[in-house]
Every structure is written in C-alpha cells, then in structure tokens.
Write a protein that holds these residues in place. Structure first.
Motif, PDB file in Angstrom:
ATOM      1  N   ALA A  70       0.811  -1.226   0.000  1.00 30.21           N
ATOM      2  CA  ALA A  70       0.000   0.000   0.000  1.00 30.21           C
ATOM      3  C   ALA A  70       0.841   1.272   0.000  1.00 30.21           C
ATOM      4  CB  ALA A  70      -0.896  -0.007   1.239  1.00 30.21           C
ATOM      5  N   PRO A  71       0.258   2.362  -0.545  1.00 32.03           N
ATOM      6  CA  PRO A  71       0.965   3.650  -0.501  1.00 32.03           C
ATOM      7  C   PRO A  71       1.278   4.111   0.928  1.00 32.03           C
ATOM      8  CG  PRO A  71      -1.289   3.905  -1.370  1.00 32.03           C
ATOM      9  CD  PRO A  71      -1.002   2.449  -1.311  1.00 32.03           C
ATOM     10  N   GLY A  72       0.443   3.733   1.885  1.00 30.04           N
ATOM     11  CA  GLY A  72       0.707   4.137   3.269  1.00 30.04           C
ATOM     12  C   GLY A  72       1.706   3.249   3.981  1.00 30.04           C
ATOM     13  N   GLU A 131       8.183   8.932  11.638  1.00 33.65           N
ATOM     14  CA  GLU A 131       8.497  10.318  12.020  1.00 33.65           C
ATOM     15  C   GLU A 131       9.043  11.050  10.801  1.00 33.65           C
ATOM     16  OE1 GLU A 131      11.123  10.789  15.454  1.00 33.65           O
ATOM     17  OE2 GLU A 131      10.218   9.035  16.407  1.00 33.65           O
ATOM     18  N   GLU A 132       9.924  10.375  10.068  1.00 31.12           N
ATOM     19  CA  GLU A 132      10.536  10.992   8.889  1.00 31.12           C
ATOM     20  C   GLU A 132       9.485  11.273   7.806  1.00 31.12           C
ATOM     21  OE1 GLU A 132      14.402   9.693   7.763  1.00 31.12           O
ATOM     22  OE2 GLU A 132      14.366  11.468   6.476  1.00 31.12           O
ATOM     23  N   ARG A 133       8.548  10.371   7.673  1.00 30.76           N
ATOM     24  CA  ARG A 133       7.493  10.588   6.673  1.00 30.76           C
ATOM     25  C   ARG A 133       6.651  11.804   7.059  1.00 30.76           C
ATOM     26  NH1 ARG A 133       4.170   6.018   3.324  1.00 30.76           N
ATOM     27  NH2 ARG A 133       3.204   7.464   1.901  1.00 30.76           N
ATOM     28  N   ALA A 134       6.335  11.928   8.349  1.00 29.81           N
ATOM     29  CA  ALA A 134       5.541  13.073   8.798  1.00 29.81           C
ATOM     30  C   ALA A 134       6.312  14.383   8.620  1.00 29.81           C
ATOM     31  CB  ALA A 134       5.132  12.883  10.254  1.00 29.81           C
ATOM     32  N   ARG A 135       7.631  14.308   8.668  1.00 26.01           N
ATOM     33  CA  ARG A 135       8.462  15.511   8.436  1.00 26.01           C
ATOM     34  C   ARG A 135       8.578  15.850   6.959  1.00 26.01           C
ATOM     35  NH1 ARG A 135      12.910  13.854  11.960  1.00 26.01           N
ATOM     36  NH2 ARG A 135      14.081  13.493  10.054  1.00 26.01           N
ATOM     37  N   ARG A 136       8.062  14.937   6.090  1.00 21.79           N
ATOM     38  CA  ARG A 136       8.110  15.108   4.626  1.00 21.79           C
ATOM     39  C   ARG A 136       9.527  15.001   4.072  1.00 21.79           C
ATOM     40  NH1 ARG A 136       3.758  18.553   5.771  1.00 21.79           N
ATOM     41  NH2 ARG A 136       4.735  18.442   7.791  1.00 21.79           N
ATOM     42  N   THR A 137      10.377  14.216   4.749  1.00 17.90           N
ATOM     43  CA  THR A 137      11.729  14.019   4.235  1.00 17.90           C
ATOM     44  C   THR A 137      11.998  12.554   3.875  1.00 17.90           C
ATOM     45  OG1 THR A 137      12.486  13.853   6.529  1.00 17.90           O
ATOM     46  CG2 THR A 137      12.746  15.996   5.459  1.00 17.90           C
TER      47      THR A 137
END
Ligand code: IMP
Ligand code: MG
Length: 332
Positions: A70-72, A131-137
């Motif tokens: 999945a994309p998520g 956490e990194e995904r939520a930071r958009r990095t």
C-alpha cells in the motif's frame, strides 16, 4: 467476498496470516494489499513449510493472487527482496509509488533514541521511519532505482479491481490495541492499526468495503511493554499450552485469557461484520484439524457461542490448526 478488510483485535499475532492464507485459496483472492511495515510478521504454512512474512502479503500462497504493498506502507528494501526470492512471487508483486522507505538509520534510531526507550519496540525502525514521513523528508518507492520494476499505482489497481467485482483483501498488520489512536498509548506502534486506517493506507474509501473481518485469537498475547489486563505468569501460560514466542523477533509473548469486553468494544469501533477466531485448538486440543462445527467438543462450541453473544458478532471462521486449510468455515 468482494472487498474485505482484515484487522487484528488485540495486540497483534492473532493469526491474521493464517486467515488470509485460507481466504487466498478458498475465496480465490484476485488482490491482496499489505499495509503497515516490517515490524509485523505474518505466519503462513504452505506444504509443511513455515513462512514468517514481514513484507510479502500473506496471500502469496495462491499463485493467481496479485500482491501489492500500500501507498501508506513502509518498505524495507532488503527484506522485500529476500522474501520475493523466498516466496517466488517475482512478476506478481507491486509496490505503490508513494510507499515510503524504511532505512538502516531508522533501525539504529529505534534502538538508541531516548524518546523510544522503554516502549519495547521491535527495533526495526518503524517509529523513526514514520516520524521521517511526517516531516516530509522520507524516501518514496518511486525514488529507489532497484524498485523500478515493482513500482505500481496500487490505489488505481485495487479500485479498478473493486469496480470489476474482483476479490480484494486489505491486509491489516498488528492489532487494534497497538493503534497510535486507540491503543494503550504510549505503548503502541507509530500508526493507527484500525480498519479505517487500513483502508486509508491502501486508498480505498469507506463506502467501498463490503466486509471487515476482525481476527480474535482464543487467548490474548502481547510482546513488548505496556498493560495487558488479566496477564498470567509464563509458567501458567506454559501449563495451559498458550506460551508463544514472536514470529518476527523471537521474543517471549506475554499472555492473558480472552477478553470478551475488549472483543466487543473493538469489533464495534472497527465496524466488523464478521469475526475469525483462531487457535481454538490451543485451548481445546481435541479441536485440532476439525473442519465441521458440529464435530467440535461441547465446551469448544460453548466458548464460540459465548464469544458471539458477548462480542455481538458472528464467528464465521474458526482456526483449528496452523495450516491454511485447518479451518471451520461457517459462511457456507
Ligand atoms: P514498533 O511497532 O516496532 O515501534 O513497536 C511498538 C510496539 O508494538 C511494541 O510493543 C511492539 O512489541 C509492538 N509490535 C509491533 N509490531 C508488532 C507485531 O507485528 N506483533 C505484535 N506486536 C507488535
Ligand atoms: Mg505477528
């Protein structure tokens, strides 16, 4: 079966892999979409061999099922390649272009970060990767050259499949009590593990799901730290034949008896339409490999009825052994 979500009822390890492997064969799944990440291991037995899958969907057992991530979800690239080779699914597995990547540094952060200390995480790095995904990095699958041949538009594939009346299964990971929103915070994983979140990770709207199957195990287990109501000692669990070690990490699982109130609450919040009840043979050994409900011993039938009455949901699938076909299917 059209479109179905599989969600774990408790703290994971309810036997979702086994239920999915049965549905893959019996219901001839066209698509199986894995959510979550590498921290969760789904156990599947095929031809006497045990697979503990961290990345490849548990429906691999049916050669005709298209397997998707999945994309998520969060992809561990090395584990993905290892399991593609092991299960020989090259050519029928795809990863969504937006799936994010879990890297070696995340595992190191998981094991050394002060804010994660004491949570008893699996150490794979899933929390730091999220956490990194939520930071958009975060890196995404589409940015990884090695994954090029696997990158797919998963959301489109499965929605096209649903439109065409294909059998689509959304494979949840872990259990509802490990949900970031609904579980035993802070002793939870880094994401929501509920049925709605499984749909969201896959990209399937709530009106397009036909069934939510909540997976209960006949007793409860938990790995890592955090509360476990009714927890018994390891010795007691051993005596009862309930003692288990984790499929993924090998850690000892803590155990407790079935919790009827929790089963009811979680069936409701997840909008479950049916329940699967696994490992009935662990609490009633005479049930081993039984495939007809009427052949179960009286006390096992009573237990199933009590689960149905108290959790207010029909138990349609009952696991009576580890193999995919060790099941009583009451949907027929
Ligand atoms: P993390 O998901 O590795 O961050 O770990 C957070 C909590 O979830 C810990 O208590 C883990 O033991 C638990 N956990 C994570 N994945 C699974 C799983 O697949 N089965 C059971 N427990 C899990
Ligand atoms: Mg597991």
């Amino acid at each position: 079966m059209a479109s179905t979500v599989i969600v774990g009822a408790f703290w994971g390890d309810e036997g979702k892999g086994k239920i999915i492997s049965y549905l893959a064969l019996n219901d001839k799944l066209d698509f199986c979409v894995r959510t979550g990440s590498v921290n969760a291991a789904h156990t599947v037995w095929m031809e006497g061999k045990r697979y503990a899958l961290h990345m490849v969907p548990a429906a691999f057992i049916n050669e005709k099922t298209r397997l998707l991530i999945a994309p998520g979800a969060n992809v561990h690239v090395a584990k993905f390649f290892e399991e593609v080779e092991l299960t020989k699914v090259n050519g029928r597995i795809g990863i969504d272009k937006f799936s994010s990547i879990i890297e070696e540094k995340h595992s190191l952060q998981d094991r050394t970060s002060a804010h994660l200390k004491g949570l008893g995480t699996t150490g794979w790095g899933v929390g730091p990767a999220l956490e990194e995904r939520a930071r958009r990095t975060a890196k995404l699958a589409k940015d990884i050259p090695e994954l090029k041949q696997y990158v797919a538009d998963v959301t489109k594939e499965i929605n096209d499949g649903i439109d065409a009346g294909k059998n689509v299964l959304l494979e949840g990971t872990q259990g509802f009590m490990l949900s970031l929103f609904h579980g035993t915070y802070p002793f939870v994983t880094g994401r929501d593990t509920g049925a709605s979140a499984i749909c969201s990770e896959a990209g399937v709207g709530p009106t397009r799901v036909d069934d939510v199957i909540i997976v209960f195990k006949a007793f409860i287990t938990r790995v890592g730290t955090g509360p476990l109501p009714g927890e018994m000692s390891k010795e007691e669990a051993r005596k009862k034949g309930w003692f288990e070690t984790a499929a993924g990490t090998g850690r000892d699982r803590r155990s407790a008896p079935f919790d009827f109130d929790l089963a009811r609450k979680n069936a409701r919040i997840n909008g479950a339409t049916q329940a699967a009840l696994t490992k009935l043979d662990c609490i009633f050994p005479e049930c081993r490999s039984v495939r007809n409900f009427d052949e179960l011993p009286k006390k096992a039938i009573q237990f199933v009825k009590e689960v149905e009455e108290k959790s207010k949901i029909s138990v349609t699938l009952i696991g009576t052994g580890p193999a995919a076909l060790d099941i009583i299917d009451r949907r027929k």
